[in-house]
Design an enzyme around this catalytic site. Structure first.
Site, PDB file in Angstrom:
ATOM      1  N   ARG A   1     -15.506  -8.132  -9.383  1.00 58.95           N
ATOM      2  CA  ARG A   1     -14.951  -6.871  -9.922  1.00 58.95           C
ATOM      3  C   ARG A   1     -13.507  -7.040 -10.358  1.00 58.95           C
ATOM      4  O   ARG A   1     -12.636  -7.440  -9.566  1.00 58.95           O
ATOM      5  CB  ARG A   1     -15.069  -5.746  -8.892  1.00 58.95           C
ATOM      6  CG  ARG A   1     -14.583  -4.396  -9.442  1.00 58.95           C
ATOM      7  CD  ARG A   1     -14.905  -3.213  -8.527  1.00 58.95           C
ATOM      8  NE  ARG A   1     -16.293  -3.220  -8.177  1.00 58.95           N
ATOM      9  CZ  ARG A   1     -16.759  -3.412  -6.938  1.00 58.95           C
ATOM     10  NH1 ARG A   1     -15.921  -3.571  -5.936  1.00 58.95           N
ATOM     11  NH2 ARG A   1     -18.044  -3.426  -6.713  1.00 58.95           N
TER      12      ARG A   1
ATOM     13  N   CYS B   1       0.791  -1.235   0.000  1.00 58.12           N
ATOM     14  CA  CYS B   1       0.000   0.000   0.000  1.00 58.12           C
ATOM     15  C   CYS B   1       0.826   1.289   0.000  1.00 58.12           C
ATOM     16  O   CYS B   1       1.630   1.539   0.906  1.00 58.12           O
ATOM     17  CB  CYS B   1      -0.948   0.021   1.192  1.00 58.12           C
ATOM     18  SG  CYS B   1      -2.086   1.430   1.095  1.00 58.12           S
TER      19      CYS B   1
ATOM     20  N   CYS C   1     -18.639  -6.241   0.483  1.00 63.98           N
ATOM     21  CA  CYS C   1     -17.726  -6.234  -0.663  1.00 63.98           C
ATOM     22  C   CYS C   1     -16.385  -6.710  -0.121  1.00 63.98           C
ATOM     23  O   CYS C   1     -15.773  -6.021   0.697  1.00 63.98           O
ATOM     24  CB  CYS C   1     -17.612  -4.820  -1.229  1.00 63.98           C
ATOM     25  SG  CYS C   1     -16.339  -4.642  -2.496  1.00 63.98           S
TER      26      CYS C   1
HETATM   27  N1  SAM Z   1      -7.601   1.401   4.885  1.00 64.09           N
HETATM   28  C1  SAM Z   1      -8.717   0.590   4.575  1.00 64.09           C
HETATM   29  C2  SAM Z   1      -8.386  -0.895   4.533  1.00 64.09           C
HETATM   30  O1  SAM Z   1      -7.237  -1.255   4.332  1.00 64.09           O
HETATM   31  O2  SAM Z   1      -9.309  -1.684   4.704  1.00 64.09           O
HETATM   32  C3  SAM Z   1      -9.412   0.974   3.281  1.00 64.09           C
HETATM   33  C4  SAM Z   1      -8.594   1.386   2.075  1.00 64.09           C
HETATM   34  S1  SAM Z   1      -7.485   0.157   1.424  1.00 64.09           S
HETATM   35  C5  SAM Z   1      -6.520   1.116   0.297  1.00 64.09           C
HETATM   36  C6  SAM Z   1      -8.537  -0.910   0.483  1.00 64.09           C
HETATM   37  C7  SAM Z   1      -7.927  -2.061  -0.266  1.00 64.09           C
HETATM   38  O3  SAM Z   1      -7.236  -1.597  -1.404  1.00 64.09           O
HETATM   39  C8  SAM Z   1      -6.924  -2.924   0.439  1.00 64.09           C
HETATM   40  O4  SAM Z   1      -7.492  -3.857   1.292  1.00 64.09           O
HETATM   41  C9  SAM Z   1      -6.255  -3.626  -0.730  1.00 64.09           C
HETATM   42  O5  SAM Z   1      -6.924  -4.849  -1.013  1.00 64.09           O
HETATM   43  C10 SAM Z   1      -6.420  -2.636  -1.874  1.00 64.09           C
HETATM   44  N2  SAM Z   1      -5.111  -2.101  -2.312  1.00 64.09           N
HETATM   45  C11 SAM Z   1      -4.351  -1.192  -1.646  1.00 64.09           C
HETATM   46  N3  SAM Z   1      -3.204  -0.946  -2.309  1.00 64.09           N
HETATM   47  C12 SAM Z   1      -3.232  -1.709  -3.429  1.00 64.09           C
HETATM   48  C13 SAM Z   1      -2.318  -1.902  -4.505  1.00 64.09           C
HETATM   49  N4  SAM Z   1      -1.134  -1.271  -4.557  1.00 64.09           N
HETATM   50  N5  SAM Z   1      -2.669  -2.765  -5.488  1.00 64.09           N
HETATM   51  C14 SAM Z   1      -3.846  -3.414  -5.445  1.00 64.09           C
HETATM   52  N6  SAM Z   1      -4.754  -3.272  -4.454  1.00 64.09           N
HETATM   53  C15 SAM Z   1      -4.446  -2.432  -3.442  1.00 64.09           C
HETATM   54 FE1  SF4 Z   2      -3.260   1.007   3.023  1.00 65.82          FE
HETATM   55 FE2  SF4 Z   2      -5.654   0.384   4.131  1.00 65.82          FE
HETATM   56 FE3  SF4 Z   2      -3.383  -0.970   4.793  1.00 65.82          FE
HETATM   57 FE4  SF4 Z   2      -3.734   1.564   5.559  1.00 65.82          FE
HETATM   58  S1  SF4 Z   2      -4.951  -0.195   6.175  1.00 65.82           S
HETATM   59  S2  SF4 Z   2      -1.834   0.679   4.750  1.00 65.82           S
HETATM   60  S3  SF4 Z   2      -4.776   2.438   3.749  1.00 65.82           S
HETATM   61  S4  SF4 Z   2      -4.416  -0.905   2.782  1.00 65.82           S
END
Ligand code: SAM
Ligand code: SF4
Ligand code: DTB
Length: 317
Positions: free
Chosen positions: A263, A63, A191
């Site tokens: 999706r 992330c 989801c």
């Molecule tokens: N912070 C919250 C969480 O982690 O549940 C919500 C936002 S987070 C960015 C949502 C999802 O985005 C993550 O669980 C992950 O599956 C997906 N995600 C994040 N970074 C990604 C990446 N570089 N490539 C693909 N999917 C990603």
């Molecule tokens: Fe990224 Fe969500 Fe993990 Fe935070 S919790 S690092 S926003 S994927």
């Protein structure tokens, strides 16, 4: 409660056997399941907006928003309601039917729930389906969001149970499952999906799908993300997944979760048009639509319109 009937649990061996089918047999079987439950030429368009970007305390290895990695993503305050509504209006004008608000939180605070609830109510009043992904929720928080009119909550289990600890150490998978249960109990549609292309084995991809498909009931929406590799994150530089293996993952999700919206999520730019077409054939019937995901790029609206025209696909009404 939805009308998604559970079946006997899928074993990992059964799911691995699906993965191992000849490609044509697998895709044909998935397409038949798809046709039996959906208009095969209809694809749902969901637009994402990051309403709170960066500075996240978690350590998810994929992330760009984790504060501890140097990815160039700056921490920003929560967006104002009118800014969110401006984006939602544009998404609707472009043909999206679902608007998904994401926040880089481990778990929202009460003030955050109140602000997001106001966003949810206002976006819903515009005639869009609402989705939020805000991190972990307790049962009271889930109920508050339901009260605001939230239709879907996204919370991914991300990867197989036996690979999870390689990717994330700051929370365990059971905590993810607890949130999903709280969302379910509050009467919000679930989801839940994951990411492939993180260096996992095929058996681990089967483990990921088994865990999602065996939720009772399985989720209404299942995002399958192709890792978007971001410089500065630990997973940058990992071997990318074979695109045909990505198509297989979509097909297996479709067969094991016949009535879910599967999706084709992050990472579409990297897959190209031909592989995306195979994903739609294999049962994907939803995409993230709009020039940006949360912080990274997505095919632009014009490119998706062109692809849909070439494939004879249409959005939902
Ligand atoms: N912070 C919250 C969480 O982690 O549940 C919500 C936002 S987070 C960015 C949502 C999802 O985005 C993550 O669980 C992950 O599956 C997906 N995600 C994040 N970074 C990604 C990446 N570089 N490539 C693909 N999917 C990603
Ligand atoms: Fe990224 Fe969500 Fe993990 Fe935070 S919790 S690092 S926003 S994927
Ligand atoms: C999901 O499964 N994928 C989306 C959404 N749910 C929130 C997020 C993809 C994020 C890709 C990396 C980024 O743009 O920051």
């Amino acid at each position: 409660m939805n009308n998604i009937a559970p079946r006997a649990a899928w074993t990992i061996a059964e799911i691995e056997a699906l993965f191992a089918l000849p490609f044509n047999d697998l895709v044909m079987r998935a397409h038949e399941v798809h046709r039996a439950h959906f208009d095969p030429n209809e694809v749902e368009l969901a637009t994402l907006l990051s309403v709170k970007t960066g500075g996240c305390p978690e350590d998810c290895g994929y992330c760009p928003q984790a504060a501890r990695y140097h990815t160039g993503v700056e921490s920003e305050p929560t967006l104002a309601l009118d800014v969110v509504l401006e984006h939602a209006r544009a998404a609707k004008a472009n043909g999206a039917t679902r608007f998904c608000m994401g926040a880089a939180w481990r778990q929202p605070k009460q003030k955050d729930i109140e602000r997001v609830s106001a966003m949810v109510s206002a976006v819903k009043a515009m005639g869009l389906e609402t989705c939020a992904t805000l991190g972990m929720l307790n049962d009271d928080q889930a109920r508050q969001l339901k009260g605001a009119g939230l239709d879907y909550y996204n919370h991914n289990i991300d990867t197989a149970p036996d690979y999870y600890a390689e990717i994330i150490s700051t929370r365990d998978q059971q905590e993810r499952l607890d949130t999903i249960q709280n969302v379910r109990d509050a009467g919000i549609n679930v989801c839940c999906g994951g990411i492939v292309g993180m260096g996992e084995t095929r058996a681990q991809r089967a483990g990921l799908i088994a865990e999602i498909a065996n939720l009772d009931p399985y989720p209404e929406s299942v995002p399958i993300n192709n890792l978007v590799q971001v410089p500065g994150t630990p997973l940058h530089g990992v071997d990318a997944i074979d695109p045909l293996e990505f198509v297989r993952t979509i097909a297996v999700a479709r067969i094991t979760m016949p009535k879910a919206r599967v999706r084709l999520s992050a990472g579409r730019r990297e897959l190209g048009d031909g592989i995306q077409a195979l994903c739609f054939l294999a049962g994907a019937n939803s995409i993230f639509y709009g020039d940006k995901l949360l912080t990274t790029g997505n095919p632009d609206v014009e490119a998706d319109r062109d692809l849909f025209a070439r494939l004879g696909l249409h959005g939902r009404n």
